[in-house]
Scaffold this motif. Structure first.
Motif, PDB file in Angstrom:
ATOM      1  N   LEU A   1       0.831  -1.203   0.000  1.00  0.00           N
ATOM      2  CA  LEU A   1       0.000   0.000   0.000  1.00  0.00           C
ATOM      3  C   LEU A   1       0.861   1.247   0.000  1.00  0.00           C
ATOM      4  O   LEU A   1       1.757   1.396   0.842  1.00  0.00           O
ATOM      5  CB  LEU A   1      -0.913   0.013   1.235  1.00  0.00           C
ATOM      6  CG  LEU A   1      -1.715   1.294   1.498  1.00  0.00           C
ATOM      7  CD1 LEU A   1      -2.696   1.559   0.354  1.00  0.00           C
ATOM      8  CD2 LEU A   1      -2.446   1.206   2.833  1.00  0.00           C
ATOM      9  N   THR A   2       0.580   2.150  -0.952  1.00  0.00           N
ATOM     10  CA  THR A   2       1.208   3.457  -0.961  1.00  0.00           C
ATOM     11  C   THR A   2       0.112   4.514  -0.920  1.00  0.00           C
ATOM     12  O   THR A   2      -1.007   4.288  -1.382  1.00  0.00           O
ATOM     13  CB  THR A   2       2.083   3.665  -2.214  1.00  0.00           C
ATOM     14  OG1 THR A   2       1.314   3.353  -3.387  1.00  0.00           O
ATOM     15  CG2 THR A   2       3.305   2.777  -2.163  1.00  0.00           C
TER      16      THR A   2
ATOM     17  N   GLN B   1      -8.935   5.474  -4.879  1.00  0.00           N
ATOM     18  CA  GLN B   1      -8.150   4.272  -4.603  1.00  0.00           C
ATOM     19  C   GLN B   1      -8.083   3.417  -5.854  1.00  0.00           C
ATOM     20  O   GLN B   1      -9.014   3.374  -6.658  1.00  0.00           O
ATOM     21  CB  GLN B   1      -8.746   3.490  -3.425  1.00  0.00           C
ATOM     22  CG  GLN B   1     -10.137   2.933  -3.634  1.00  0.00           C
ATOM     23  CD  GLN B   1     -10.198   1.665  -4.460  1.00  0.00           C
ATOM     24  OE1 GLN B   1      -9.219   0.908  -4.518  1.00  0.00           O
ATOM     25  NE2 GLN B   1     -11.325   1.425  -5.109  1.00  0.00           N
ATOM     26  N   ALA B   2      -6.949   2.740  -6.029  1.00  0.00           N
ATOM     27  CA  ALA B   2      -6.757   1.833  -7.157  1.00  0.00           C
ATOM     28  C   ALA B   2      -5.979   0.621  -6.680  1.00  0.00           C
ATOM     29  O   ALA B   2      -5.167   0.713  -5.753  1.00  0.00           O
ATOM     30  CB  ALA B   2      -5.998   2.531  -8.289  1.00  0.00           C
ATOM     31  N   GLY B   3      -6.236  -0.512  -7.310  1.00  0.00           N
ATOM     32  CA  GLY B   3      -5.508  -1.729  -6.979  1.00  0.00           C
ATOM     33  C   GLY B   3      -6.264  -2.725  -6.140  1.00  0.00           C
ATOM     34  O   GLY B   3      -5.893  -3.901  -6.093  1.00  0.00           O
ATOM     35  N   ALA B   4      -7.333  -2.300  -5.477  1.00  0.00           N
ATOM     36  CA  ALA B   4      -8.070  -3.232  -4.616  1.00  0.00           C
ATOM     37  C   ALA B   4      -8.677  -4.376  -5.418  1.00  0.00           C
ATOM     38  O   ALA B   4      -8.854  -5.479  -4.902  1.00  0.00           O
ATOM     39  CB  ALA B   4      -9.164  -2.493  -3.841  1.00  0.00           C
TER      40      ALA B   4
ATOM     41  N   PHE C   1      -1.508  -1.509  -4.045  1.00  0.00           N
ATOM     42  CA  PHE C   1      -2.668  -0.641  -3.855  1.00  0.00           C
ATOM     43  C   PHE C   1      -2.163   0.792  -3.697  1.00  0.00           C
ATOM     44  O   PHE C   1      -1.116   1.028  -3.095  1.00  0.00           O
ATOM     45  CB  PHE C   1      -3.454  -1.010  -2.588  1.00  0.00           C
ATOM     46  CG  PHE C   1      -3.578  -2.485  -2.333  1.00  0.00           C
ATOM     47  CD1 PHE C   1      -4.176  -3.323  -3.267  1.00  0.00           C
ATOM     48  CD2 PHE C   1      -3.106  -3.043  -1.148  1.00  0.00           C
ATOM     49  CE1 PHE C   1      -4.293  -4.674  -3.029  1.00  0.00           C
ATOM     50  CE2 PHE C   1      -3.219  -4.392  -0.900  1.00  0.00           C
ATOM     51  CZ  PHE C   1      -3.818  -5.226  -1.841  1.00  0.00           C
ATOM     52  N   HIS C   2      -2.911   1.730  -4.229  1.00  0.00           N
ATOM     53  CA  HIS C   2      -2.537   3.135  -4.045  1.00  0.00           C
ATOM     54  C   HIS C   2      -3.788   3.940  -3.718  1.00  0.00           C
ATOM     55  O   HIS C   2      -4.834   3.776  -4.357  1.00  0.00           O
ATOM     56  CB  HIS C   2      -1.874   3.715  -5.291  1.00  0.00           C
ATOM     57  CG  HIS C   2      -1.251   5.057  -5.035  1.00  0.00           C
ATOM     58  ND1 HIS C   2       0.052   5.218  -4.621  1.00  0.00           N
ATOM     59  CD2 HIS C   2      -1.771   6.305  -5.089  1.00  0.00           C
ATOM     60  CE1 HIS C   2       0.308   6.501  -4.446  1.00  0.00           C
ATOM     61  NE2 HIS C   2      -0.784   7.186  -4.724  1.00  0.00           N
TER      62      HIS C   2
END
Length: 220
Positions: free
Chosen positions: A16-17, A148-151, A176-177
């Motif tokens: 996570l970033t 949010q992106a990547g979930a 995830f970001h």
């Protein structure tokens, strides 16, 4: 408690970033609105917000209150059940207004549902419902867009595919970001307010997706 659990668990399932606009800060009594793409993204968003010292009251579908262990925790910590499609649907906005008045931040999802996309690729925020705009108009609270992106790399698709994604995530280590935008005050008129909030969350999502190289909505 839930924020602490999310902050501890999410790093076990991926990387996570978190970024934020310059000067972005969710003051007490702010409405945070995030894009909703996966059953996993509330945990990702809550873990990200905790890095900025934010532990919001969460508006979530009432079905979660029937889940063993999770339901009692949600109830105990004052999170708010949303009874969609019932006469009680508006009660969640009243409860959110009370939380805001007490100085708590509130996290909600403007779309009120998940996208129909079946693969793990990113998808832009869908149309927003009017609840966010009505809550902002009733309380005067600032709105903080969260992208949010990547979930979806962790949990998306059919039930079997979602389970497989969660089980294999500690080995795959998906990224995830989360990007936190600058607070804004919405206009009083609901259609204009809804559109402005949607554009702000879309911009935050684009920043998050770009950080993962997925701003074009490609598959992961």
């Amino acid at each position: 408690m839930l924020s602490r659990i999310a902050a501890a668990l999410v790093p076990a399932f991926g990387r996570l970033t978190v970024t934020a606009d310059a000067g972005a800060k969710a003051a007490p009594g702010a409405i945070l609105v995030a894009n909703h793409t996966s059953l996993a993204d509330p945990a990702v968003v809550v873990a990200a917000l905790r890095r900025y010292g934010i532990e919001p009251v969460i508006l979530a579908t009432s079905g979660l209150w029937r889940v063993p262990l999770l339901g009692p925790a949600l109830r105990r910590e004052g999170h708010i059940a949303v009874h969609r499609g019932t006469a009680r649907a508006a009660d969640s906005l009243d409860a959110a207004a009370v939380a805001l008045a007490s100085g708590r931040s509130v996290l909600l999802y403007g779309e009120g549902g998940l996208p129909v996309r079946r693969d793990a690729g990113e998808t832009p925020p869908g149309p927003f419902r009017s609840g966010l705009a009505r809550l902002a108009a009733a309380t005067g609270a600032p709105v903080v867009p969260v992208g949010q992106a990547g979930a979806r790399r962790l949990c998306s698709g059919s039930g079997a595919k979602q389970l497989a994604g969660v089980v294999t995530a500690p080995l795959r280590r998906p990224c995830f970001h989360v990007h936190i935008g600058s607070p804004l005050h919405l206009p009083d008129r609901v259609p204009e307010a809804t559109d402005r909030a949607h554009r702000a969350v879309t911009a935050a999502w684009l920043t998050a997706a770009s950080a993962l190289g997925e701003a074009d909505g490609g598959t992961a």
